[in-house]
Design an enzyme around this catalytic site. Sequence first.
Site, short mmCIF file in Angstrom:
data_model
loop_
_atom_site.label_atom_id
_atom_site.label_comp_id
_atom_site.label_asym_id
_atom_site.label_seq_id
_atom_site.Cartn_x
_atom_site.Cartn_y
_atom_site.Cartn_z
N CYS A 14 0.82 -1.23 0.00
CA CYS A 14 0.00 0.00 0.00
C CYS A 14 0.85 1.27 0.00
O CYS A 14 0.33 2.36 -0.23
CB CYS A 14 -0.95 0.00 1.19
SG CYS A 14 -2.09 -1.38 1.18
N HIS A 51 -2.89 7.12 2.92
CA HIS A 51 -3.36 5.86 2.36
C HIS A 51 -4.72 5.53 3.00
O HIS A 51 -4.90 5.69 4.21
CB HIS A 51 -2.35 4.74 2.64
CG HIS A 51 -2.93 3.38 2.40
ND1 HIS A 51 -3.57 3.05 1.22
CD2 HIS A 51 -3.02 2.27 3.20
CE1 HIS A 51 -4.01 1.81 1.30
NE2 HIS A 51 -3.69 1.31 2.48
N ASN A 99 -10.33 0.02 0.55
CA ASN A 99 -8.87 0.13 0.54
C ASN A 99 -8.36 -0.36 -0.83
O ASN A 99 -8.37 -1.55 -1.09
CB ASN A 99 -8.33 -0.74 1.68
CG ASN A 99 -6.81 -0.75 1.76
OD1 ASN A 99 -6.13 -0.29 0.84
ND2 ASN A 99 -6.29 -1.27 2.84
N1 ACO Z 1 -18.38 -8.17 10.35
C1 ACO Z 1 -18.74 -8.53 11.58
N2 ACO Z 1 -17.90 -8.98 12.50
C2 ACO Z 1 -16.60 -9.09 12.14
C3 ACO Z 1 -16.16 -8.73 10.87
C4 ACO Z 1 -17.10 -8.26 9.95
N3 ACO Z 1 -16.77 -7.89 8.69
N4 ACO Z 1 -14.82 -8.93 10.80
C5 ACO Z 1 -14.43 -9.41 11.99
N5 ACO Z 1 -15.52 -9.51 12.80
C6 ACO Z 1 -15.59 -9.99 14.16
C7 ACO Z 1 -14.43 -10.91 14.52
O1 ACO Z 1 -14.67 -12.21 14.03
C8 ACO Z 1 -14.46 -10.85 16.02
O2 ACO Z 1 -15.47 -11.68 16.47
P1 ACO Z 1 -15.27 -12.53 17.82
O3 ACO Z 1 -15.10 -11.50 18.90
O4 ACO Z 1 -16.54 -13.31 17.92
O5 ACO Z 1 -14.04 -13.35 17.61
C9 ACO Z 1 -14.86 -9.40 16.29
O6 ACO Z 1 -15.46 -8.92 15.07
C10 ACO Z 1 -13.69 -8.52 16.65
O7 ACO Z 1 -12.65 -8.81 15.73
P2 ACO Z 1 -11.34 -7.98 15.70
O8 ACO Z 1 -10.43 -8.49 14.62
O9 ACO Z 1 -10.81 -7.90 17.10
O10 ACO Z 1 -11.94 -6.57 15.24
P3 ACO Z 1 -11.29 -5.20 15.36
O11 ACO Z 1 -12.05 -4.34 16.27
O12 ACO Z 1 -9.80 -5.28 15.55
O13 ACO Z 1 -11.56 -4.65 13.89
C11 ACO Z 1 -10.30 -4.26 11.91
C12 ACO Z 1 -10.99 -5.29 12.77
C13 ACO Z 1 -11.35 -3.31 11.38
C14 ACO Z 1 -9.61 -4.93 10.75
C15 ACO Z 1 -9.32 -3.51 12.82
O14 ACO Z 1 -8.42 -4.40 13.44
C16 ACO Z 1 -8.54 -2.50 12.09
O15 ACO Z 1 -9.04 -1.44 11.80
N6 ACO Z 1 -7.24 -2.81 11.77
C17 ACO Z 1 -6.42 -2.03 10.96
C18 ACO Z 1 -6.03 -2.87 9.79
C19 ACO Z 1 -6.47 -2.31 8.48
O16 ACO Z 1 -7.01 -1.23 8.36
N7 ACO Z 1 -6.17 -3.06 7.46
C20 ACO Z 1 -6.43 -2.62 6.14
C21 ACO Z 1 -5.46 -3.23 5.22
S1 ACO Z 1 -3.85 -2.92 5.70
C22 ACO Z 1 -3.26 -1.57 4.96
O17 ACO Z 1 -3.81 -1.08 4.04
C23 ACO Z 1 -2.05 -0.99 5.49
#
Ligand code: ACO
Length: 316
Positions: free
Chosen positions: A115, A242, A272
């Site tokens: 990215c 980004h 993204n």
């Molecule tokens: N819909 C509903 N529930 C979901 C989804 C979804 N799409 N995805 C995950 N969950 C659930 C998980 O299964 C988990 O359930 P559980 O508690 O029963 O196990 C719960 O939600 C919490 O999961 P987490 O992974 O802890 O969720 P988190 O609050 O961390 O959010 C996210 C996930 C949005 C990816 C977050 O970690 C984040 O913003 N990370 C940054 C990474 C990012 O932005 N990546 C983009 C690509 S990387 C880049 O471009 C650099």
Amino acid sequence: MKSAGIRGAGYAIPSQKISNDDFSKMGLETSDEWIVARTGIKTRYIADENTTSATLAEAAARKAIQNAGLTRTEIDMVICATTSPEYPLFPSNACLLQHRLNLRQVPSFDLSAACSGFSYALTTGAQFIATGAAKNILVVASDCLSKFVDWQDRSICVLFGDGAGAIVLSETAQPGLSYSRLYSDGGHGNILCVPPDKTPPHIVMNGKAVFKVAVENVIPAIEEALSQTQITGESLTWFIPHQANIRIIQMIAQKVGIPEEKVLLNIAELGNTSAASIPIAIAQAAETGKFKPGDTILMAGFGAGFTWGINVLQWT
Ligand code: ACO
């Protein structure tokens, strides 16, 4: 040393739109509320089987060359940032573009920085301009990461959209790119990767770790850029981060003192789009007349590797 500025920009996105509700209809246990609250994404556009990162790159590049007011014979080099090229190994997307755009036999190469790809490609292109080795460089960032997600994994497939952004980077007598600094830390490689043993290949991510590593590294890198260029979050005109996740963007902007109204966003509509997210935002803003000559634009790329990079540019 010669200065490099953006002479023209263009972008392309595929036609197939997927809304958050479409994922629920596909049988995934998710909701519009969850996706919007955690990521800021409402829709994304997905390439069909005949569309590749190279076909999108070609469409974006044609618009960028046209908007730059140049002809194909005036392009001196092609740099294509992608981690999802049309051919898995070779030829490069850049060589496909050289041929499909009927350019002269100019140097053409791909560059892989996930990215952060556009930050790396822009910075690389500026070096060739600075030394006088090239006058007009086609810098394209294009990814189709939808082809590398597990569509049953709700934590990954909702995040990514496909797209391409292109600029013509040209020698300019005015101040253009005034600051570029690139970074990497391969020690964080495993938090966002396509493991070699996964068949078919697909993205695996530790979302919480990505969030932490992104903000912990990008914030000081922006602070360093602001200090070196003697601008502030208040005095710059636009911030183009980004587009990974609205919460990462908001936290970074808030910590470095960039007001919300200066942040250019396309994540809600496009998701993204990986390396393409920054140049798509540039092309969209140029198209709608947002940028004025002399505007100071700060860009922050970050992504897998882990890689990150900051550029400061005066719009010419
Ligand atoms: N819909 C509903 N529930 C979901 C989804 C979804 N799409 N995805 C995950 N969950 C659930 C998980 O299964 C988990 O359930 P559980 O508690 O029963 O196990 C719960 O939600 C919490 O999961 P987490 O992974 O802890 O969720 P988190 O609050 O961390 O959010 C996210 C996930 C949005 C990816 C977050 O970690 C984040 O913003 N990370 C940054 C990474 C990012 O932005 N990546 C983009 C690509 S990387 C880049 O471009 C650099």
